[in-house]
Scaffold this motif. Structure first.
Motif, short mmCIF file in Angstrom:
data_model
loop_
_atom_site.label_atom_id
_atom_site.label_comp_id
_atom_site.label_asym_id
_atom_site.label_seq_id
_atom_site.Cartn_x
_atom_site.Cartn_y
_atom_site.Cartn_z
N SER A 190 -3.97 -15.25 -3.10
CA SER A 190 -4.02 -14.99 -4.50
C SER A 190 -2.60 -14.46 -4.89
CB SER A 190 -5.07 -14.44 -5.01
OG SER A 190 -5.12 -14.16 -6.24
N PHE A 191 -2.53 -13.20 -4.04
CA PHE A 191 -1.33 -12.30 -4.42
C PHE A 191 -0.04 -13.20 -3.70
CE2 PHE A 191 -4.81 -9.30 -5.36
CZ PHE A 191 -4.19 -8.97 -6.18
N LYS A 192 -0.28 -13.98 -2.93
CA LYS A 192 0.99 -14.58 -2.44
C LYS A 192 1.99 -13.69 -1.46
CE LYS A 192 1.76 -18.52 -5.35
NZ LYS A 192 0.36 -18.42 -6.02
N GLN A 193 0.88 -12.56 -0.92
CA GLN A 193 1.63 -11.39 -0.25
C GLN A 193 0.84 -11.21 1.07
OE1 GLN A 193 4.29 -9.65 -0.85
NE2 GLN A 193 4.83 -10.51 -2.73
N GLU B 292 3.16 -2.79 1.55
CA GLU B 292 3.38 -2.00 0.07
C GLU B 292 2.58 -2.98 -0.75
OE1 GLU B 292 7.41 -2.17 -0.92
OE2 GLU B 292 8.03 -1.06 0.73
N ALA B 293 2.42 -4.27 -0.79
CA ALA B 293 1.43 -4.83 -1.89
C ALA B 293 0.10 -4.36 -1.98
CB ALA B 293 1.59 -6.51 -1.37
N ALA B 294 -0.41 -3.91 -0.74
CA ALA B 294 -1.88 -3.35 -0.50
C ALA B 294 -1.95 -2.18 -1.39
CB ALA B 294 -2.23 -3.42 0.84
N LEU B 295 -0.93 -1.45 -1.00
CA LEU B 295 -0.89 0.22 -1.46
C LEU B 295 -0.55 0.14 -3.04
CD1 LEU B 295 1.13 2.00 1.14
CD2 LEU B 295 -1.22 2.16 0.81
N ALA B 296 -0.01 -1.12 -3.53
CA ALA B 296 0.14 -1.18 -5.05
C ALA B 296 -1.08 -1.37 -5.69
CB ALA B 296 1.38 -2.45 -5.22
#
Length: 300
Positions: free
Chosen positions: A46-49, A63-67
């Motif tokens: 979904s986040f493409k990350q 970093e995406a998870a922390l964001a």
């Protein structure tokens, strides 16, 4: 990003963050490890990350998870508040109330009152959150909060419960060994107990007592309960609520003419909760408890 990701996927995401592995998250949530894996894969698609990377110690957040972590935690708080609200307006005093209070108030003052409240209302459940961080009532981090400042949001119901007086105190054993300070300058020869990190209270205390600085502290701890324990153990001189010190004749006031500080005490909750019996009963009990705690003691 797709819009059909349910809350349970974010709950799984938070569990993986907390546990550091798919298997640990599965155990914590009571679901299977493949289910955890599917939830994380769906979020990543979904986040493409990528949200986690593997390491020797487990899964590490990217970093995406922390964001997105803060947003997911807010969803968790909202989901818990919705669950509490779902039963909030049933007949009788039943269900869960989440109460936030400062560390010292939550640990030293509220438990006897909460015990009595449960005796009267055995179907009531209390989630007590002792923290010096201001919980956001509008975001439902707590249902009712005890605060040392008046609320600023318009949607909150608030009742002032009095003033908490703070003073410098030390254990009798410490003072017998090191002597009683006579002037503020004498404090430089004593073991002082205070915060490690700069706080608004520390800045206010320095204005009243310039010697009260982080560099002067022999014991530094960012916990009010920890500071109280150090005072009671005879480690040195620290700030204590006068009402708590009066419970123990071995705790003596130090330099009362030079340092006295008062904090307003308020009980607050969201105005939408006023119609719920369990919130109203808990709110009123908190006000009465804190009024008794802050009531001035006549000088003898």
């Amino acid at each position: 990003m797709t819009s059909n990701i349910g809350w349970e996927y974010y709950r799984t995401f938070l569990a993986v963050l907390a546990e550091g592995s798919l298997s640990g998250a599965a155990r914590a949530l009571g679901i299977t490890q493949p289910t955890v894996g599917r939830h994380i894969s769906a979020l990543e698609a979904s986040f493409k990350q990528a949200l986690f990377t593997r390491s020797q110690t487990g899964l590490l957040p990217t970093e995406a998870a922390l964001a997105i972590r803060g947003h997911a935690e807010l969803m968790r708080s909202t989901a818990a508040a919705l669950e509490r609200m779902a039963t909030g307006f049933e007949g009788g005093v039943t269900g869960t109330v989440r109460v936030s209070a400062s560390e010292v108030i939550g640990v030293e003052v509220l438990p006897p009152m909460l015990a009595q409240l449960r005796q009267v209302h055995p179907q009531l459940k209390i989630e007590l959150v002792p923290t010096n961080r201001v919980q956001d009532l509008l975001q439902r981090e707590a249902d009712i909060a005890v605060r040392m400042m008046p609320p600023k949001q318009d949607l909150l119901v608030a009742r002032r419960a009095g003033e908490v007086e703070l003073g410098l105190y030390a254990h009798l054993d410490y003072l017998q060994q090191h002597g009683m300070p006579v002037t503020p300058a004498d404090l430089t020869r004593h073991a002082l107990i205070g915060f490690d990190e700069e706080t608004p209270f520390l800045r206010a205390a320095k204005a009243k007592l310039p010697v009260w600085t982080r560099e002067a502290f022999s014991f530094r701890i960012d916990s009010d309960v920890g500071q109280l324990a150090l005072i009671r153990a005879g480690c040195g001189i620290g700030v204590c609520q006068s009402a708590l010190a009066r419970r123990d004749a071995r705790l003596l006031r130090v330099l009362p003419e030079h340092f006295a500080y008062k904090l307003d005490t308020w009980v607050t909750m969201h105005e939408d909760l006023r119609g719920s019996p369990r919130y109203k009963v808990t709110f009123d009990a908190l006000v009465l408890c804190l009024q008794a705690h802050t009531e001035p003691v006549p000088e003898s």
